[in-house]
Every structure is written in structure tokens, then in C-alpha cells.
Scaffold this active site. Structure first.
Site, short mmCIF file in Angstrom:
data_model
loop_
_atom_site.label_atom_id
_atom_site.label_comp_id
_atom_site.label_asym_id
_atom_site.label_seq_id
_atom_site.Cartn_x
_atom_site.Cartn_y
_atom_site.Cartn_z
N TYR A 77 36.31 -24.86 4.78
CA TYR A 77 37.18 -24.15 3.83
C TYR A 77 36.46 -24.01 2.50
CZ TYR A 77 41.39 -22.91 1.22
OH TYR A 77 42.31 -22.28 0.42
N TYR B 4 43.88 -28.74 -2.99
CA TYR B 4 43.18 -29.21 -1.79
C TYR B 4 42.51 -30.53 -2.16
CZ TYR B 4 40.76 -28.49 2.70
OH TYR B 4 40.31 -28.58 4.01
#
Ligand code: NAD
Length: 286
Positions: free
Chosen positions: A172, A182
């Protein structure tokens, strides 16, 4: 003979692992999956009861067959690593031989060899905490489950992978750009995974002619992504700002994995391939 794939990280029909399995099956591969031990019962029952039948339909109308489902916990390499409380846990004691080394041994016993290894799993217990508030244990757990798990899988499967084989993981963009939310060391774990893709491409390439690539995927409403808590916002952000203003489907990631695993990609190794409607290329949101 058709190719044989082992896909680690399939526990329902919503994630990237399932979509990769489908694309590989559509291309003629035999499918083996590794399912996280605590999720195994529900997954196998749902499969058996036909809950996934609609999602099993391949482009030619047939249903994807999963030849075998292996219980797997990729944070343990062999039985000596398993802590007592996990050993005693009912969800674990109902299954056996689920450490990485034992799963590779079982696959070898059952099938002899594989051609394609897919790592589609991640876990960060403190993912919803900012990095500044992440504990050492949380950070190390994210790296163990999301990065070292790939090193370990490749290490144990390389000896049973046919030369010319391919491995693929999922990463990612938070590894290389700031993606607030995140957290928990997951951004660090993806950076490690991408860096390891280079070194492992060299080592597995030189030693066994195996290719190692990673797909940097855009946002998908999977079970894991919903647990992070910001997935709908990321999907909306991408729809608004990416060069291609369309929904990203898991199938598009699956098809890229099938390409990367195929002879069409025989000279591609050590790369990060973006499958994100081009969002990574933007410098500002417009
Ligand atoms: P998912 O929930 O379908 O897949 C994650 C899987 O990991 C689950 O099946 C879970 O059971 C398994 N898992 C967790 N810990 C494990 C362990 N210790 N051992 C074995 N299995 C374990 O979700 P997904 O989003 O499709 O995730 C697949 C991969 O895609 C992950 O690497 C994720 O980081 C990556 N990814 C996802 C997105 C997204 O937006 N969904 C974006 C980019 C990358």
C-alpha cells in the site's frame, strides 16, 4: 500441465486474495489457499454451504475450485515458536500443522511442488493508533504479521517452487507517502515488504529463478480494510482525485497478479506495480 498456486490470506470472498485466486483459476491454475486459523471454520463452512458460490463463478461460467484449504498462522515459523496461550486456545487446538514450515511440508507431501506463491495478508493490532502512539509490541507485531510473514513463506516454499515460478505480495502507498490513519507501524511494515521485494528478487532469482514482485493496490472495502476505519474515505478520495475516476475492483488486482505470475511477465522481478487507477501519480488532489 497447469500451474499450481498457493495463496496465503483468503478467509472470505471480499478481499484481494480471493480475487487473485479467481484470476489465477480463470487462467487455468490449480488453487490451494492458506487461511488464518481463527477464521478457518467459518470459511470452510461457508464454502461447503455454498455461500460463496455466486462469487466462485469464473468468466467461462464454471465455478472456481479450491483444491485444498490449509490452516495457517504466518506469525509462527514452526511448532517451537507457538506460545502456550495460543496452543491452549480452542480456535487453534482444533487444527494442526498450521505453522509456515509445517504448511510448506504438507503442501509438498500433498502435491510435490507449486509454481506461484501469493502473500495476501497483513495484521497490525494497533493500526488505528498514530505511529507516535504505537507501542513497541504493536509495531513489532505489525512487522511480524505483515512483512516477515512474506520472508518466511518464501523461505519455506522456495524449495518446493518450480524454477521459473513467481511470488507476489500486496502493498500500500502508505509505505512511501504520508497516509494519516494507516498507523500502528503498518506503514513501516509495507516499507519493509517493498524493500524486501528487491532483496528477495535477487536472492530467489539467482538461486532458483523465481520472480518476486509486489502490487501496490488502491483501496478496497475488504474485511481487513474495514477494521482500519477509514476505507470509505479513501475510496471517495480516490474517486475524486485519481486520473481514472472509477471504482477499483478486486478483479483488476487479481488480473494483474495473474499477469505477473504468467510467462508474459517473465522478465519482471523486483518491482512494485501500482494497481490504483493511477492515484499514486498525483502530486496534489484536484
Ligand atoms: P483481507 O481481510 O481479505 O485479507 C487479509 C487476510 O489476512 C485475512 O484473510 C486474514 O485472515 C489474514 N491474516 C491476518 N493475520 C494472519 C496471520 N497471522 N496468518 C495468516 N493469515 C492472516 O483484506 P485485504 O485488504 O484483501 O488484504 C490483503 C492484502 O492486501 C494485505 O496485504 C493488505 O495490506 C493489502 N492491501 C489492501 C488494501 C485495501 O484497501 N484493502 C490496499 C492495499 C493493500
Amino acid at each position: 500441465r497447469g500451474k499450481r498456486a498457493f495463496i496465503a490470506g483468503v478467509a472470505d470472498d471480499n478481499g484481494y486474495g480471493w480475487a487473485i485466486a479467481k484470476s489465477l483459476a480463470a487462467a487455468g491454475a490449480e488453487i490451494l489457499v492458506g487461511t488464518w486459523v481463527p477464521a478457518l471454520n467459518i470459511f470452510e463452512n461457508s464454502l461447503r454451504r455454498g455461500k460463496f458460490d455466486e462469487s466462485r463463478i469464473l468468466p467461462d461460467g464454471s465455478l472456481m475450485e479450491i483444491t485444498k484449504v490449509y490452516p495457517l498462522d504466518a506469525v509462527y515459523d514452526n511448532p517451537a515458536d507457538i506460545p502456550e496461550d495460543v496452543k491452549a486456545n480452542k480456535r487453534y487446538s482444533g487444527s494442526s500443522k498450521w505453522t509456515v514450515q509445517e504448511v510448506a511440508e504438507s503442501v509438498k507431501q500433498d502435491f510435490g511442488s507449486i509454481d506461484i506463491l501469493v502473500h495476501s495478508l497483513a495484521n497490525g493490532p494497533e493500526v488505528s493508533k498514530p505511529l507516535l502512539e504505537t507501542s513497541r509490541n504493536g509495531y513489532l507485531a505489525a512487522i511480524s504479521a505483515s512483512s516477515y510473514s512474506f520472508v518466511s513463506l518464501l523461505k519455506h516454499f522456495v524449495p518446493i517452487m518450480n524454477p521459473g515460478g513467481a511470488s507476489i505480495s500486496l502493498t500500500y502507498i502508505a509505505s512511501e507517502r504520508i497516509i494519516p490513519g494507516y498507523g500502528g507501524g503498518m506503514s513501516s511494515a509495507k516499507a519493509a515488504l517493498e524493500s524486501d521485494t528487491l532483496v528477495l528478487a535477487f536472492e530467489a532469482g539467482r538461486k532458483h529463478r523465481i520472480r518476486v514482485n509486489t502490487i501496490s493496490a488502491g483501496p478496497l472495502r475488504s474485511r481487513a480494510a474495514k477494521a482500519i476505519g477509514f476505507i470509505d474515505m479513501m475510496i471517495d478520495y480516490s474517486l475524486e482525485n485519481a486520473p481514472l475516476q472509477k471504482e477499483l475492483t478486486a478483479e483488476e488486482v487479481g488480473n494483474t497478479a495473474a499477469f505477473l505470475a504468467s510467462p508474459l511477465a517473465s522478465a519482471i522481478t523486483g518491482t512494485v506495480v501500482y494497481v490504483d487507477n493511477g492515484l499514486n501519480a498525483m502530486g496534489v488532489g484536484v
